[in-house]
Every structure is written in structure tokens, then in C-alpha cells.
Design a protein around this motif. Structure first.
Motif, short mmCIF file in Angstrom:
data_model
loop_
_atom_site.label_atom_id
_atom_site.label_comp_id
_atom_site.label_asym_id
_atom_site.label_seq_id
_atom_site.Cartn_x
_atom_site.Cartn_y
_atom_site.Cartn_z
N SER A 133 11.74 -4.62 -2.23
CA SER A 133 11.84 -4.47 -3.68
C SER A 133 10.51 -4.86 -4.32
CB SER A 133 12.96 -5.36 -4.23
OG SER A 133 12.56 -6.71 -4.25
N ASP A 134 10.39 -4.60 -5.60
CA ASP A 134 9.19 -4.97 -6.35
C ASP A 134 9.15 -6.46 -6.68
OD1 ASP A 134 8.26 -2.38 -6.39
OD2 ASP A 134 9.04 -1.95 -8.39
N TYR A 135 10.26 -7.14 -6.47
CA TYR A 135 10.39 -8.53 -6.90
C TYR A 135 9.21 -9.41 -6.48
CZ TYR A 135 12.51 -13.07 -7.75
OH TYR A 135 12.76 -14.34 -8.18
N PRO A 136 8.83 -9.47 -5.19
CA PRO A 136 7.73 -10.37 -4.82
C PRO A 136 6.36 -9.89 -5.31
CG PRO A 136 8.41 -9.12 -2.90
CD PRO A 136 9.37 -8.79 -4.00
N TYR A 137 6.26 -8.64 -5.60
CA TYR A 137 4.97 -8.09 -6.01
C TYR A 137 4.67 -8.29 -7.49
CZ TYR A 137 4.98 -5.82 -1.47
OH TYR A 137 5.01 -5.58 -0.13
N ILE A 138 5.68 -8.04 -8.34
CA ILE A 138 5.38 -8.05 -9.78
C ILE A 138 6.38 -8.81 -10.63
CG2 ILE A 138 4.09 -5.88 -9.69
CD1 ILE A 138 6.56 -4.43 -10.74
N GLN A 139 7.49 -9.29 -10.07
CA GLN A 139 8.52 -9.86 -10.92
C GLN A 139 8.75 -11.36 -10.73
OE1 GLN A 139 11.60 -7.24 -9.60
NE2 GLN A 139 11.18 -5.73 -11.18
N MET A 140 8.70 -11.86 -9.52
CA MET A 140 9.04 -13.27 -9.30
C MET A 140 7.96 -14.21 -9.83
SD MET A 140 8.33 -13.75 -5.19
CE MET A 140 7.98 -15.48 -5.12
N ALA A 141 8.34 -15.45 -10.08
CA ALA A 141 7.34 -16.47 -10.42
C ALA A 141 6.45 -16.64 -9.19
CB ALA A 141 8.03 -17.78 -10.77
N GLY A 142 5.14 -16.63 -9.39
CA GLY A 142 4.21 -16.71 -8.27
C GLY A 142 4.06 -15.39 -7.54
N ASN A 143 4.28 -14.28 -8.27
CA ASN A 143 4.18 -12.95 -7.64
C ASN A 143 2.75 -12.65 -7.22
OD1 ASN A 143 2.71 -11.62 -9.83
ND2 ASN A 143 4.60 -11.80 -11.00
N CYS A 144 2.57 -11.52 -6.57
CA CYS A 144 1.27 -11.15 -6.01
C CYS A 144 0.17 -11.05 -7.07
CB CYS A 144 1.40 -9.83 -5.27
SG CYS A 144 2.45 -9.94 -3.81
N ILE A 145 0.51 -10.59 -8.23
CA ILE A 145 -0.49 -10.49 -9.30
C ILE A 145 -0.98 -11.89 -9.67
CG2 ILE A 145 -0.87 -9.82 -11.70
CD1 ILE A 145 1.18 -7.54 -11.18
N GLN A 146 -0.05 -12.84 -9.75
CA GLN A 146 -0.40 -14.20 -10.13
C GLN A 146 -1.15 -14.95 -9.04
OE1 GLN A 146 3.50 -15.65 -11.11
NE2 GLN A 146 3.44 -14.79 -13.18
N THR A 147 -1.12 -14.45 -7.81
CA THR A 147 -1.85 -15.09 -6.71
C THR A 147 -3.07 -14.26 -6.32
OG1 THR A 147 -0.41 -14.07 -5.04
CG2 THR A 147 0.19 -16.29 -5.82
N ASP A 148 -3.61 -13.52 -7.29
CA ASP A 148 -4.79 -12.68 -7.09
C ASP A 148 -4.61 -11.73 -5.90
OD1 ASP A 148 -7.31 -11.71 -7.85
OD2 ASP A 148 -8.34 -13.05 -6.44
N PHE A 149 -3.41 -11.16 -5.82
CA PHE A 149 -3.07 -10.15 -4.82
C PHE A 149 -3.04 -10.67 -3.39
CE2 PHE A 149 -4.71 -8.08 -8.56
CZ PHE A 149 -3.68 -7.23 -8.87
N ASP A 150 -2.95 -11.97 -3.23
CA ASP A 150 -2.71 -12.55 -1.92
C ASP A 150 -1.19 -12.66 -1.78
OD1 ASP A 150 -2.34 -14.00 0.37
OD2 ASP A 150 -3.69 -15.64 -0.20
N CYS A 151 -0.60 -11.71 -1.10
CA CYS A 151 0.86 -11.57 -1.05
C CYS A 151 1.47 -12.11 0.23
CB CYS A 151 1.24 -10.10 -1.20
SG CYS A 151 0.66 -9.34 -2.72
N PHE A 152 0.70 -12.76 1.07
CA PHE A 152 1.20 -13.15 2.38
C PHE A 152 2.49 -13.98 2.30
CE2 PHE A 152 1.51 -16.15 5.89
CZ PHE A 152 1.55 -15.28 6.96
N THR A 153 2.47 -15.04 1.51
CA THR A 153 3.63 -15.93 1.46
C THR A 153 4.86 -15.22 0.89
OG1 THR A 153 2.20 -17.84 1.23
CG2 THR A 153 4.49 -18.12 0.56
N GLN A 154 4.67 -14.48 -0.20
CA GLN A 154 5.81 -13.80 -0.83
C GLN A 154 6.46 -12.80 0.13
OE1 GLN A 154 2.69 -14.11 -1.99
NE2 GLN A 154 2.61 -14.15 -4.21
N ILE A 155 5.64 -12.01 0.80
CA ILE A 155 6.16 -10.97 1.68
C ILE A 155 6.71 -11.59 2.97
CG2 ILE A 155 5.60 -8.85 2.94
CD1 ILE A 155 5.68 -8.84 -0.27
N LYS A 156 6.06 -12.61 3.48
CA LYS A 156 6.56 -13.29 4.68
C LYS A 156 7.97 -13.82 4.43
CE LYS A 156 5.78 -17.21 7.67
NZ LYS A 156 5.26 -18.56 7.65
N ASP A 157 8.18 -14.44 3.29
CA ASP A 157 9.50 -14.99 2.97
C ASP A 157 10.55 -13.88 2.87
OD1 ASP A 157 8.36 -17.51 2.96
OD2 ASP A 157 8.32 -17.67 0.77
N GLN A 158 10.22 -12.80 2.16
CA GLN A 158 11.19 -11.70 2.01
C GLN A 158 11.47 -11.06 3.37
OE1 GLN A 158 10.86 -8.94 -1.21
NE2 GLN A 158 12.09 -7.43 -0.19
#
Length: 119
Positions: free
Chosen positions: A47-72
Motif C-alpha cells: 500500500s501507499d501507507y509507508p511511502y506517503i501516509q504514515m507518520a515517519g513515511n518515506c518522504i519525511q525520512t528523505d526517501f530512506d524507506c528501508f525501515t518502513q518497508i522492512k516492517d511492512q
């Protein structure tokens, strides 16, 4: 077994269904089992949730999405994406054809001036 929609889709000659997004807090094993039982496979999207919707999403971590995507992804694996065979071997569920980690990044992340973020 639901309404039998998957069997109907398979009877029309389809071999794959595409699922846009999924809720990693839910267990998907029964659905994937049904897909497999009727001869279908799934293309599943995150889903888009870890990328653009959740608190601490990829945009807010300067596109470092490792933690968000690893958890999902870990939650998806626990929620039916993996299948135990003979009680010891683990494989991807046979109802899964493809896992799409992100759908349409060009429509979600602006500006697109730094395309290296997607490589």
C-alpha cells in the motif's frame, strides 16, 4: 470461500489477479489458499501507507524507506505470504506470482528532479 468470485474469474480463462495495496496487519493466507485452489495467482502491491501516509513515511525520512518497508514486508510474510512445506521448509505462498514494492512512484514523490531516488 466467499461468493465464488475467484472461481468465476478462473473459469473465464484468467490466470492472475492484481491486488492494489494490502493491509499488513491482516492475515492473507486463506485468500491466497483460495487463489491457489482455483488455479489463480496474485500480483500483490504494497500500500501507499509507508511511502506517503504514515507518520515517519518515506518522504519525511528523505526517501530512506528501508525501515518502513522492512516492517511492512515482515508483517506480510507473517500474514500468509510464506507457506510452510512439510513443517520445516518455508517458501513463498504458491498463490503469489509477483510482489510489487511500490506502484507509480512518479505520481507519489514530487518533485521528480532527483530520479536517482528510484534506482
Amino acid at each position: 470461500k466467499g461468493r465464488g468470485d475467484l472461481a468465476l474469474i478462473a473459469s473465464m480463462g484468467a490466470n492472475t489477479v492484481r491486488l492494489y495495496g494490502n493491509d499488513p496487519t491482516q492475515n492473507h493466507e486463506a485468500f491466497l489458499d483460495e487463489l491457489h485452489d482455483v488455479g489463480l495467482k496474485a500480483i500483490v502491491d504494497f500500500s501507499d501507507y509507508p511511502y506517503i501516509q504514515m507518520a515517519g513515511n518515506c518522504i519525511q525520512t528523505d526517501f530512506d524507506c528501508f525501515t518502513q518497508i522492512k516492517d511492512q514486508y515482515a508483517n506480510d510474510l507473517k500474514g500468509g505470504f510464506l507457506k510452510w512445506v512439510n513443517g520445516k521448509d518455508v517458501h513463498y505462498h504458491p498463490g503469489i506470482r509477483t510482489i510489487v514494492l511500490q506502484n507509480e512512484p512518479d505520481l507519489k514523490f514530487f518533485p521528480m528532479s532527483n530520479t536517482s531516488r528510484f534506482c
